[in-house]
Design an enzyme around this catalytic site. Structure first.
Site, PDB file in Angstrom:
ATOM      1  N   ARG A  73     -18.805 106.753   8.238  1.00  0.00           N
ATOM      2  CA  ARG A  73     -20.120 106.483   8.834  1.00  0.00           C
ATOM      3  C   ARG A  73     -20.364 105.047   9.271  1.00  0.00           C
ATOM      4  O   ARG A  73     -21.325 104.783   9.976  1.00  0.00           O
ATOM      5  CB  ARG A  73     -21.213 106.919   7.862  1.00  0.00           C
ATOM      6  CG  ARG A  73     -21.362 108.421   7.788  1.00  0.00           C
ATOM      7  CD  ARG A  73     -22.070 108.827   6.531  1.00  0.00           C
ATOM      8  NE  ARG A  73     -21.269 108.427   5.382  1.00  0.00           N
ATOM      9  CZ  ARG A  73     -21.623 108.634   4.128  1.00  0.00           C
ATOM     10  NH1 ARG A  73     -22.770 109.202   3.857  1.00  0.00           N
ATOM     11  NH2 ARG A  73     -20.836 108.257   3.137  1.00  0.00           N
ATOM     12  N   ARG A 112     -20.138 113.194  14.334  1.00  0.00           N
ATOM     13  CA  ARG A 112     -20.785 113.842  13.184  1.00  0.00           C
ATOM     14  C   ARG A 112     -22.121 114.461  13.578  1.00  0.00           C
ATOM     15  O   ARG A 112     -22.484 115.523  13.066  1.00  0.00           O
ATOM     16  CB  ARG A 112     -20.962 112.782  12.092  1.00  0.00           C
ATOM     17  CG  ARG A 112     -21.499 113.255  10.777  1.00  0.00           C
ATOM     18  CD  ARG A 112     -20.520 114.112  10.013  1.00  0.00           C
ATOM     19  NE  ARG A 112     -21.090 114.458   8.722  1.00  0.00           N
ATOM     20  CZ  ARG A 112     -21.923 115.491   8.535  1.00  0.00           C
ATOM     21  NH1 ARG A 112     -22.237 116.275   9.530  1.00  0.00           N
ATOM     22  NH2 ARG A 112     -22.413 115.734   7.328  1.00  0.00           N
TER      23      ARG A 112
HETATM   24  O1  CP3 Z   1     -11.490 108.065   5.724  1.00  0.00           O
HETATM   25  C1  CP3 Z   1     -11.010 108.653   4.750  1.00  0.00           C
HETATM   26  O2  CP3 Z   1     -10.808 108.081   3.643  1.00  0.00           O
HETATM   27  C2  CP3 Z   1     -10.512 110.066   4.890  1.00  0.00           C
HETATM   28  C3  CP3 Z   1     -11.439 111.105   4.573  1.00  0.00           C
HETATM   29  C4  CP3 Z   1     -12.022 111.244   3.171  1.00  0.00           C
HETATM   30  C5  CP3 Z   1     -13.366 111.656   2.963  1.00  0.00           C
HETATM   31  N1  CP3 Z   1     -13.547 111.843   1.627  1.00  0.00           N
HETATM   32  C6  CP3 Z   1     -14.361 111.860   4.035  1.00  0.00           C
HETATM   33  C7  CP3 Z   1     -15.787 111.938   3.705  1.00  0.00           C
HETATM   34  C8  CP3 Z   1     -11.423 111.128   1.918  1.00  0.00           C
HETATM   35  C9  CP3 Z   1     -10.025 110.661   1.552  1.00  0.00           C
HETATM   36  C10 CP3 Z   1     -12.395 111.522   0.944  1.00  0.00           C
HETATM   37  C11 CP3 Z   1     -12.126 111.561  -0.499  1.00  0.00           C
HETATM   38  C12 CP3 Z   1     -13.192 111.911  -1.433  1.00  0.00           C
HETATM   39  N2  CP3 Z   1     -14.218 112.793  -1.243  1.00  0.00           N
HETATM   40  C13 CP3 Z   1     -13.286 111.398  -2.757  1.00  0.00           C
HETATM   41  C14 CP3 Z   1     -12.291 110.487  -3.422  1.00  0.00           C
HETATM   42  C15 CP3 Z   1     -12.405 109.079  -2.973  1.00  0.00           C
HETATM   43  C16 CP3 Z   1     -13.733 108.437  -3.260  1.00  0.00           C
HETATM   44  O3  CP3 Z   1     -14.342 107.936  -2.301  1.00  0.00           O
HETATM   45  O4  CP3 Z   1     -14.123 108.356  -4.424  1.00  0.00           O
HETATM   46  C17 CP3 Z   1     -14.433 111.967  -3.335  1.00  0.00           C
HETATM   47  C18 CP3 Z   1     -14.939 111.708  -4.736  1.00  0.00           C
HETATM   48  C19 CP3 Z   1     -15.017 112.847  -2.370  1.00  0.00           C
HETATM   49  C20 CP3 Z   1     -16.217 113.713  -2.534  1.00  0.00           C
HETATM   50  C21 CP3 Z   1     -17.276 113.331  -1.594  1.00  0.00           C
HETATM   51  N3  CP3 Z   1     -17.255 113.598  -0.243  1.00  0.00           N
HETATM   52  C22 CP3 Z   1     -18.468 112.647  -1.897  1.00  0.00           C
HETATM   53  C23 CP3 Z   1     -18.874 112.167  -3.271  1.00  0.00           C
HETATM   54  C24 CP3 Z   1     -19.174 112.526  -0.700  1.00  0.00           C
HETATM   55  C25 CP3 Z   1     -20.560 111.972  -0.525  1.00  0.00           C
HETATM   56  C26 CP3 Z   1     -20.621 110.527  -0.727  1.00  0.00           C
HETATM   57  C27 CP3 Z   1     -20.464 109.840   0.576  1.00  0.00           C
HETATM   58  O5  CP3 Z   1     -19.672 108.894   0.661  1.00  0.00           O
HETATM   59  O6  CP3 Z   1     -21.176 110.256   1.480  1.00  0.00           O
HETATM   60  C28 CP3 Z   1     -18.373 113.080   0.337  1.00  0.00           C
HETATM   61  C29 CP3 Z   1     -18.697 113.141   1.786  1.00  0.00           C
HETATM   62  C30 CP3 Z   1     -17.725 112.510   2.729  1.00  0.00           C
HETATM   63  N4  CP3 Z   1     -16.370 112.604   2.659  1.00  0.00           N
HETATM   64  C31 CP3 Z   1     -18.055 111.751   3.880  1.00  0.00           C
HETATM   65  C32 CP3 Z   1     -16.851 111.388   4.499  1.00  0.00           C
HETATM   66  C33 CP3 Z   1     -16.679 110.626   5.777  1.00  0.00           C
HETATM   67  C34 CP3 Z   1     -19.468 111.454   4.377  1.00  0.00           C
HETATM   68  C35 CP3 Z   1     -20.099 112.701   4.835  1.00  0.00           C
HETATM   69  C36 CP3 Z   1     -20.756 112.632   6.181  1.00  0.00           C
HETATM   70  O7  CP3 Z   1     -20.154 112.233   7.191  1.00  0.00           O
HETATM   71  O8  CP3 Z   1     -21.904 113.063   6.223  1.00  0.00           O
END
Ligand code: CP3
Length: 344
Positions: free
Chosen positions: A30, A39
């Protein structure tokens, strides 16, 4: 898979690079206007994860803009519970919401055996990214570590200390072990398929490793990570794997010793002298700039970069953040960080 020009694979093979290769956790996301534009057109986050054309585009965005040394597959760790039949949603601005599994009985609602072909769109994304990526850019696949994935499956959301999963594991250790075993199995198969589709290396994200007592950490983090690595290497003997156990402090030494990963990802909280002497002495490390130093910018950012380089750049290092980039981070700060790391 060719190691020749890929500096990250060189580091994973134990060869220090004059300029450490660099990428950022959550680099597709984001803080990028081009990500937000895509998105906006896809209301459900998982629909973006399962759309190979758009997921590949989003994976490539930070490579085009910044020329990072690695692209990380755009997907999420929670596609695994989704594929196991658990309801997974991402509420805007609130993070993941799952139907919580709060008893051993609730676990039986999950599919016993998961069809890894249900995640075929993810492998298709990997293929497309590989085809579009510069030859010297490493493509990373990933999965969540079983413990971290289980914390979301049980609580149904992120919580400050993942107490629901910790209580579940204390109350019903056998049921919890069954869930962890199932996650080990599917995660290994999932990583193997990403590697076969063209990922050069994979990372195991254990974001919540740091909330466990030492005995629990050994059972639910160390042992499952070791089994995943063994299962993947039983299929692909030279598979390159990075482990990222966040928040574990001095236990990073145990992780490095007992989990046969090729490199250990360090968070920003760890003592750098300890990490250099006790972790990097065993294997390459990745990390570990504080994402808030990147957000803050200015002198704090320069000092943060310098401190990571001073601690770790004399030995094999992949420069990264100590956790994911925050959405509020200015793009100019990422450019400043890259310039500082690369000495340009
Ligand atoms: O750019 C990258 O790193 C590749 C894609 C990626 C995402 N999530 C995209 C994402 C990767 C490798 C992850 C890993 C992930 N997802 C983890 C482990 C790493 C970490 O950051 O701790 C965890 C715990 C998750 C679970 C998750 N997904 C959470 C807790 C959230 C919400 C919190 C947040 O940052 O918004 C997500 C959503 C998420 N995953 C988004 C993205 C780009 C944002 C969602 C959106 O675009 O609305």
């Amino acid at each position: 898979m060719s190691t020749v020009n890929k500096s990250i694979l060189q580091v994973l093979a134990g060869h220090q690079q004059k300029v450490p290769p660099v990428w950022m956790m959550r680099q597709a996301g984001r803080y990028l206007p081009e990500y937000r534009a895509i998105r906006e057109k896809v209301p459900r986050f998982l629909d973006l994860c399962f759309n190979p054309e758009l997921a590949a585009e989003v994976t490539l965005q930070p490579i085009r803009r910044f020329g990072f040394d690695a692209a990380i597959l755009f997907s999420d760790i929670l596609v695994i519970p989704h594929a196991l039949g658990q309801k997974v949603e991402f509420a805007a601005g609130e993070g993941p919401r799952l139907d919580p599994i709060d008893t051993p009985q609730a676990l039986t609602r999950l599919s016993g055996k998961m069809d890894l072909e249900a995640l075929a769109p993810v492998y298709e994304t990997v293929k497309r990214v590989r085809a579009a990526l510069p030859a010297d850019t490493t493509l990373l696949g990933f999965c969540g570590a079983p413990w971290t994935v289980a914390t979301y499956m049980i609580a149904g959301r992120g919580t400050p200390d993942q107490a629901p999963a910790r209580i579940f594991a204390y109350r019903w250790p056998e049921a919890f072990a069954t869930l962890i075993d199932q996650l080990v199995e599917v995660s290994a198969g999932y990583l193997v398929r990403q590697l076969r589709a063209g990922a050069d290396a994979v990372q195991i994200f254990d974001t919540w490793a740091g909330v466990l007592a030492p005995e629990e950490f050994a059972k639910w983090c160390i042992a499952p990570a070791r089994r995943i690595v063994e299962l993947v290497r039983a299929e692909i003997s030279d598979a390159k794997i990075i482990g990222f156990p966040r928040g574990i402090g001095a236990s990073a030494k145990i992780y490095a010793r007992e989990v046969p990963v090729d490199a250990v990802g360090l968070d920003w909280m760890i003592d750098k002298n300890f990490a250099r002497d006790e972790v990097q002495s065993l294997k390459p490390v990745q990390g570990n700039l504080d994402p808030l130093a990147l957000l803050a910018g200015g002198d704090a950012l320069d000092r943060g970069v310098d401190s990571v380089l001073a601690a770790f750049a004399a030995k094999p290092l992949i420069f990264n953040l100590g956790h994911g980039i925050l959405p509020e981070t200015p793009i100019a700060h990422v450019e400043q960080m890259l310039k500082r790391v690369r000495g340009g």
